[in-house]
Design an enzyme around this catalytic site. Structure first.
Site, PDB file in Angstrom:
ATOM      1  N   CYS A 108       0.820  -1.205   0.000  1.00  0.00           N
ATOM      2  CA  CYS A 108       0.000   0.000   0.000  1.00  0.00           C
ATOM      3  C   CYS A 108       0.864   1.270   0.000  1.00  0.00           C
ATOM      4  O   CYS A 108       1.499   1.574  -0.998  1.00  0.00           O
ATOM      5  CB  CYS A 108      -0.966  -0.035   1.179  1.00  0.00           C
ATOM      6  SG  CYS A 108      -2.402   1.058   1.001  1.00  0.00           S
ATOM      7  N   ARG A 125     -13.548   4.534  -2.954  1.00  0.00           N
ATOM      8  CA  ARG A 125     -12.397   3.762  -2.502  1.00  0.00           C
ATOM      9  C   ARG A 125     -12.466   2.372  -3.112  1.00  0.00           C
ATOM     10  O   ARG A 125     -13.559   1.829  -3.358  1.00  0.00           O
ATOM     11  CB  ARG A 125     -12.378   3.646  -0.976  1.00  0.00           C
ATOM     12  CG  ARG A 125     -12.041   4.920  -0.250  1.00  0.00           C
ATOM     13  CD  ARG A 125     -11.888   4.684   1.250  1.00  0.00           C
ATOM     14  NE  ARG A 125     -10.712   3.881   1.557  1.00  0.00           N
ATOM     15  CZ  ARG A 125      -9.492   4.382   1.716  1.00  0.00           C
ATOM     16  NH1 ARG A 125      -9.278   5.685   1.598  1.00  0.00           N
ATOM     17  NH2 ARG A 125      -8.470   3.593   2.006  1.00  0.00           N
ATOM     18  N   HIS A 167      -3.867  -6.330   2.014  1.00  0.00           N
ATOM     19  CA  HIS A 167      -3.718  -6.344   3.461  1.00  0.00           C
ATOM     20  C   HIS A 167      -4.151  -7.724   3.947  1.00  0.00           C
ATOM     21  O   HIS A 167      -4.592  -8.571   3.197  1.00  0.00           O
ATOM     22  CB  HIS A 167      -4.572  -5.244   4.087  1.00  0.00           C
ATOM     23  CG  HIS A 167      -4.150  -3.871   3.673  1.00  0.00           C
ATOM     24  ND1 HIS A 167      -2.937  -3.337   4.014  1.00  0.00           N
ATOM     25  CD2 HIS A 167      -4.775  -2.933   2.913  1.00  0.00           C
ATOM     26  CE1 HIS A 167      -2.830  -2.123   3.505  1.00  0.00           C
ATOM     27  NE2 HIS A 167      -3.926  -1.849   2.830  1.00  0.00           N
TER      28      HIS A 167
END
Length: 243
Positions: A96, A139, A203
């Protein structure tokens, strides 16, 4: 004491660990232990020197926008050593924000442009970029599945990012998106591979759910340090776990 060991650097692990990216080191350590290898961990943070010759694997995780702006300023002091580490084929996992900061620049949700260190050729704009025709103001969040085009392996993860990353010269995707959004929601790429660098928006963390990738990276790190041993064969003999 074990006969073999690797040294691991966790770049800004006290600031860039919002989504538990340290779990990647836990997974790597688990597999290393199964084949008799010890892992020496070192946090490298603000004001610390990073010596590219001291480490066999580097983790650079993700964080919130505020922490990323702080890290970006300090990261410039480490840029040359990080570049040397990468160009010498040092294994590195960037997640990220770490992935974004290795590139040329990143644009925050509020429009602030933050310079990366440009050791890789990608860049990251944001969800409000008028040049993007789809997925504006959204998002990129949810479960994601990709297929690695080099190995034919399938990786599972979770993504949550507003940045839209576009790969550059010499870079190829970690995988093609099967389901989910990926780097930018447009070109079906997810993550990056450059030399022995792996970048991703996964993640969860990525090594805990995808032990095949964890073992591949560990074998690379060990082969650079102890080239006389077939580490891939050793790791293939142990079971791949999902944590």
């Amino acid at each position: 004491m074990t006969d073999y060991n690797i040294s691991v650097a966790h770049l800004y692990g006290n600031l860039m660990n919002t989504y538990g990216d340290y779990g990647n080191i836990i997974a790597l350590t688990y597999y290393a232990k199964q084949i008799g290898v010890s892992v020496n961990y070192q946090l490298v943070s603000l004001g610390d020197h990073f010596d590219n010759e001291n480490f066999d694997f580097v983790l650079f995780g993700g964080g919130q926008d505020y922490e990323e702006t702080i890290v970006a300023k300090d990261l410039k002091n480490k840029a040359q050593q990080i570049k040397q580490y990468i160009e010498n084929d040092g294994p590195l996992l960037a997640v990220c924000g770490g992935f974004q900061l290795l590139g040329h620049y990143m644009v925050m949700a509020n429009g602030q442009k933050v310079d990366g260190i440009g050791v890789m050729d990608h860049y990251t704009t944001n969800m409000h970029d008028q040049k993007l025709t789809v997925l504006n103001d959204k998002r990129l969040t949810g479960n994601i599945v990709i297929k690695n085009n080099d190995t034919d392996e399938t990786y599972h993860g979770f993504e949550n990012h507003q940045g839209r990353t576009f790969l550059g010269a010499g870079e190829r995707a970690l995988g093609t998106v099967v389901s989910g959004n990926g780097n930018n929601g447009m070109d079906k790429t997810e993550g990056v591979i450059y030399r022995n660098v792996y970048g991703s928006y996964f993640h969860g963390p990525i090594f805990t759910r995808n032990g095949n990738l964890a073992k591949r990276v560990l074998a690379t790190a060990l082969s650079r340090k102890y080239p006389e041993i077939d580490w891939t064969d050793k790791l293939n003999q142990i079971e791949t776990e999902t944590f």
